[in-house]
Design an enzyme around this catalytic site. Structure first.
Site, short mmCIF file in Angstrom:
data_model
loop_
_atom_site.label_atom_id
_atom_site.label_comp_id
_atom_site.label_asym_id
_atom_site.label_seq_id
_atom_site.Cartn_x
_atom_site.Cartn_y
_atom_site.Cartn_z
N THR A 196 -77.36 51.00 -2.38
CA THR A 196 -77.37 51.89 -1.43
C THR A 196 -76.99 53.27 -1.88
OG1 THR A 196 -78.02 50.72 0.47
CG2 THR A 196 -77.19 52.65 0.93
N ALA A 225 -75.41 43.90 -6.66
CA ALA A 225 -75.14 42.47 -7.18
C ALA A 225 -75.47 41.18 -6.23
CB ALA A 225 -73.59 42.22 -7.61
N HIS A 226 -75.38 41.49 -5.06
CA HIS A 226 -75.43 40.55 -3.97
C HIS A 226 -76.63 40.15 -3.81
CE1 HIS A 226 -76.68 42.52 -0.07
NE2 HIS A 226 -76.55 43.59 -0.80
N THR A 260 -60.93 53.85 -7.59
CA THR A 260 -60.38 52.76 -8.54
C THR A 260 -61.55 51.67 -8.48
OG1 THR A 260 -57.83 53.17 -8.03
CG2 THR A 260 -58.68 50.95 -9.15
N CYS A 310 -81.38 46.51 6.34
CA CYS A 310 -80.82 47.77 6.65
C CYS A 310 -81.49 48.40 7.58
CB CYS A 310 -80.90 48.70 5.42
SG CYS A 310 -79.79 48.05 3.95
#
Length: 384
Positions: free
Chosen positions: A77, A205-206, A242, A330
């Protein structure tokens, strides 16, 4: 048999090999990847190796000769938002035109609508009854004012694969950046960023057995883009903050697995989907598969059921141990009937009676057979 998960397009369980790879990172004494001391540099080395692996799995080349870029984000997203808003604003100092397809995920649709609210022109490319984008409409509407065009690689509801190379070629001919949301395609079909001709590509990735909390945006070096966030020099100041080394390593491992397996898992899911659809059509007279006439990724099946409202059926199936969805996770809280199905020519009633079933690496033939029996039993109870 307990709960059967047929909602892998929303998220698929993380693969054990990915957990092991991330655990090995967490067990090391590492610093902040941006720190200049030894612990920080060790983290930076792992991070950049993961970046290279993800890029290679997607057919991108981060070497100086090619100059592709890969920006880690918190999700697909965020990657889609960065592409749509960042490229549009970098290309034009005043509002121009953006183009998206009628079957985009909310993470593309809503940034485009945000630009519309700011005075931009938004054109929506239609799809045919198969759910495939009408290429001629994109070609007809391209102009000097077009800042960016975005078309999903594989639709999140029907799984229909789009003619990305053809669309990217049209945009490339007039110098317009072309973005694609490859979330439901990554890990399920080979992706060669360099060969597609696209300007940018987003993944999460998921969706392919990696960890939740990380996505990526692949960019050609020559594509202008502005950051959405500020406060650090990480990732060329394009996405400050980070980076999570462990999440990046997990994402790389998940993509590498699909390549090492030769996409055998995707082929297995295709066989499971064919088994599911043929059995379901036999058990539920009058049911129809949406998008079946178009090319599809292997894991997705969208079904219209006769006589029963989709929301009612969804709840009843959940009570009976089946996880599926009305569409994108979503938008699961929205009352709106699927824009994807409506754009394909389904009636309001047909779209409201449709559910998405999506398969993943944990599903078995026994689960598929049991799921069809449960779905048919629940549908029969509700229609009566």
């Amino acid at each position: 048999m307990g709960f059967i998960n047929l909602d892998h397009n929303a998220t698929t369980p993380i693969r054990p090999e990915v957990v092991d790879a991330m655990r090995r990172v967490w067990q090391q004494d590492l610093g902040n990847p941006a720190s200049q001391h030894g612990l920080g540099q060790a983290a930076q080395k792992l991070l950049e190796e993961a970046r290279r692996r993800v890029a290679a799995a997607l057919g991108a080349d981060l070497s100086a000769a090619s100059g592709d870029r890969l920006v880690f984000t918190s999700s697909a997203t965020e990657a889609n938002n960065l592409a749509l808003l960042g490229i549009a604003r970098a290309r034009r100092s005043s509002p121009g035109q953006v183009m998206i397809s009628a079957i985009e995920h909310q993470s593309v649709l809503e940034p485009a609508e945000h630009l519309l609210e700011q005075g931009w022109r938004l054109d929506t490319i239609p799809v045919d009854q198969r759910g495939v984008v009408v290429v001629e409409a994109c070609e007809r509407w391209l102009s000097a004012e077009t800042a960016v065009v975005s078309v999903t690689m594989a639709n999140h509801e029907t799984g229909v694969v789009q003619p990305i190379e053809q669309l990217a070629g049209l945009c490339g001919n007039v110098g317009t950046p072309f973005h694609t949301d490859a979330v439901q395609a990554a890990g399920k079909m080979p992706i060669r960023f360099a060969d597609l001709g696209v300007s940018s590509l987003a993944v999460g990735a998921h969706k392919f057995g990696g960890p939740i909390g990380i996505g990526a945006l692949v960019l050609r070096r020559d594509v202008p883009i502005r950051p959405l966030m500020f406060g650090g020099a990480q990732q060329g100041s394009l996405r400050p903050g980070t980076e999570s080394v462990a999440l990046a390593v997990g994402m790389a491992e998940a993509l590498d697995l699909s390549i090492r397996e030769g996409f055998a898992e995707a082929a297995r899911m295709r066989r499971l989907r064919e088994r599911f659809e043929s059995a379901l059509l036999a058990a539920v007279p009058g049911a129809a598969i949406n998008g079946v006439a178009g090319p599809r990724v292997p894991q997705t099946s969208n079904v219209t059921f006769p006589a029963v409202d989709g929301q009612v059926l969804l709840v009843a199936l959940s009570i009976n141990g089946i996880a599926c969805s009305l569409g994108s996770a979503c938008s699961s809280g929205a009352a709106e009937v699927s824009p994807t199905l409506m754009s394909m020519g389904l009636s309001l009633e047909q779209a409201a009676r449709s559910l998405r079933f999506s398969l993943g690496h944990t599903n078995t033939e026994e689960e598929i057979d049991a799921a069809v029996r449960r779905i048919a039993a629940v549908w029969n109870q509700l229609k009566d």
